[in-house]
Scaffold this motif. Structure first.
Motif, PDB file in Angstrom:
ATOM      1  N   TRP A 162     -10.703   1.254  -5.239  1.00 31.58           N
ATOM      2  CA  TRP A 162     -10.197   0.505  -6.383  1.00 31.58           C
ATOM      3  C   TRP A 162      -8.773   0.921  -6.730  1.00 31.58           C
ATOM      4  CZ3 TRP A 162     -12.156  -3.869  -7.321  1.00 31.58           C
ATOM      5  CH2 TRP A 162     -13.524  -4.113  -7.216  1.00 31.58           C
ATOM      6  N   ASP A 163      -8.476   2.211  -6.596  1.00 33.88           N
ATOM      7  CA  ASP A 163      -7.103   2.671  -6.817  1.00 33.88           C
ATOM      8  C   ASP A 163      -6.167   1.978  -5.835  1.00 33.88           C
ATOM      9  OD1 ASP A 163      -5.130   4.977  -7.834  1.00 33.88           O
ATOM     10  OD2 ASP A 163      -4.966   4.863  -5.652  1.00 33.88           O
ATOM     11  N   ASN A 164      -6.548   1.936  -4.564  1.00 34.83           N
ATOM     12  CA  ASN A 164      -5.726   1.302  -3.541  1.00 34.83           C
ATOM     13  C   ASN A 164      -5.569  -0.189  -3.798  1.00 34.83           C
ATOM     14  OD1 ASN A 164      -4.475   1.276  -0.709  1.00 34.83           O
ATOM     15  ND2 ASN A 164      -6.112  -0.217  -0.505  1.00 34.83           N
ATOM     16  N   LEU A 165      -6.659  -0.860  -4.199  1.00 32.42           N
ATOM     17  CA  LEU A 165      -6.600  -2.297  -4.445  1.00 32.42           C
ATOM     18  C   LEU A 165      -5.703  -2.603  -5.645  1.00 32.42           C
ATOM     19  CD1 LEU A 165      -7.494  -5.140  -3.748  1.00 32.42           C
ATOM     20  CD2 LEU A 165      -9.578  -4.774  -5.076  1.00 32.42           C
ATOM     21  N   GLY A 166      -5.850  -1.818  -6.720  1.00 32.74           N
ATOM     22  CA  GLY A 166      -4.990  -2.024  -7.880  1.00 32.74           C
ATOM     23  C   GLY A 166      -3.522  -1.824  -7.544  1.00 32.74           C
ATOM     24  N   ARG A 167      -3.235  -0.789  -6.764  1.00 34.89           N
ATOM     25  CA  ARG A 167      -1.859  -0.555  -6.339  1.00 34.89           C
ATOM     26  C   ARG A 167      -1.338  -1.722  -5.498  1.00 34.89           C
ATOM     27  NH1 ARG A 167       0.285   4.618  -6.699  1.00 34.89           N
ATOM     28  NH2 ARG A 167      -1.136   6.216  -7.535  1.00 34.89           N
ATOM     29  N   SER A 168      -2.171  -2.238  -4.601  1.00 34.01           N
ATOM     30  CA  SER A 168      -1.746  -3.328  -3.723  1.00 34.01           C
ATOM     31  C   SER A 168      -1.370  -4.575  -4.520  1.00 34.01           C
ATOM     32  CB  SER A 168      -2.846  -3.649  -2.712  1.00 34.01           C
ATOM     33  OG  SER A 168      -3.114  -2.529  -1.888  1.00 34.01           O
ATOM     34  N   VAL A 169      -2.158  -4.884  -5.560  1.00 35.35           N
ATOM     35  CA  VAL A 169      -1.838  -6.030  -6.421  1.00 35.35           C
ATOM     36  C   VAL A 169      -0.508  -5.806  -7.121  1.00 35.35           C
ATOM     37  CG1 VAL A 169      -2.541  -7.300  -8.486  1.00 35.35           C
ATOM     38  CG2 VAL A 169      -4.249  -6.705  -6.742  1.00 35.35           C
TER      39      VAL A 169
END
Length: 297
Positions: free
Chosen positions: A77-84
């Protein structure tokens, strides 16, 4: 009236997406990435998709403890939030002057272009999976044609595509298939993400279980007798990445058939996932539905 309601909802969604993108665009790259990661860690574990991710992890890596799986999902989720949050900064992140993308084995892409023949590059939903295509498109120019999945909401799709105008790309579908064939026939290269489930695909082992897998890269490679080149992106720290160009897979080295080729492709993807499990998108429905564990994070 129904069409008007649907259109109204789609426009509202697009306005919201545009507002979020502009908010992140106003922040420095590292601030935007950190804020996106924080939001992802706070909200993601509360979503129902986390249950699917936990089920997928238990099936794929039964040796993990639940504590390890929860740590992986929080990292996801950290990675996905950063990607957005990084989406409106892609041009800046992938610019050579930024120094944010380390490229390993870049000479293989140079050699590929010098050879002048068709080839297929493949990757998956790792780290910020838009960094890989943006970087490879910069290196290869119009010689590369990539495939993207169009957003279900066409208004949202327009907002997102504005950020990717520089890419020579086509939306997934029948027309994309014809475009890929024309491009390969002309000696060009194509790029695709190959780690999602396709219901009308073929069953290929992935983490020891058959997964419905899109066979397009194998069919094209065998048809044009061209190599498959794996390319993976890793998040090193914050908004900094490593793009690794791996040795090509020559499809005629072993049994030249579609399932054998896709077995080799899935094995490459699996090795990437095992190396950096928190950077893969575990919320995909990658395997046939099984009874859910019913447990939440």
């Amino acid at each position: 009236m129904r069409r008007m309601r649907v259109c109204g909802r789609q426009v509202a969604e697009a306005v919201m997406v545009l507002a979020v993108m502009r908010m992140f665009a106003c922040l420095p790259v590292d601030w935007a990435s950190a804020l996106g990661g924080y939001i992802g860690r706070m909200l993601g574990p509360k979503l129902g998709a986390s249950r699917r991710a936990l089920d997928n992890l238990r099936r794929a890596m039964p040796e993990n403890t639940d504590g390890e799986n929860r740590r992986i999902i929080l990292g996801m989720w950290d990675n996905l939030g950063r990607s957005v949050a990084e989406y409106p900064h892609l041009d800046r992140i992938c610019s050579p002057a930024s120094g944010r993308v380390e490229i390993v084995n870049e000479a293989q892409i140079t050699d590929l272009l010098a050879g002048g023949g068709p080839a297929i590059l493949f990757s998956g939903h790792f780290a910020n999976w838009e960094v890989g295509p943006a970087t490879v498109h910069r290196l290869m120019g119009v010689s590369l044609l990539s495939v993207y999945r169009a957003a279900n909401n066409p208004w949202v799709g327009r907002v997102l595509r504005r950020q990717l105008r520089a890419r020579h790309a086509v939306p997934k579908g029948a027309e994309a298939g014809r475009a890929l064939i024309r491009h390969l026939r002309g000696g060009g290269q194509v790029a695709m993400l190959v780690d999602q489930k396709q219901n009308d695909g073929i069953a290929v082992p992935f983490f020891g279980r058959d997964a419905m897998t899109a066979p397009a890269v194998a069919r094209l490679a065998l048809r044009f007798e061209c190599p498959l080149m794996p390319v993976v992106v890793e998040r090193r720290a914050g908004a900094r990445f490593r793009l690794t160009v791996m040795p090509v897979i020559e499809v005629y080295e072993e049994a030249p058939d579609i399932r054998a080729t896709m077995t080799r492709v899935n094995a490459v993807i699996e090795a990437w996932v095992r190396a950096r499990p928190e950077q893969w998108l575990w919320i995909h429905r990658r395997w046939p539905d099984e009874t859910s564990s019913g447990l939440c994070l």
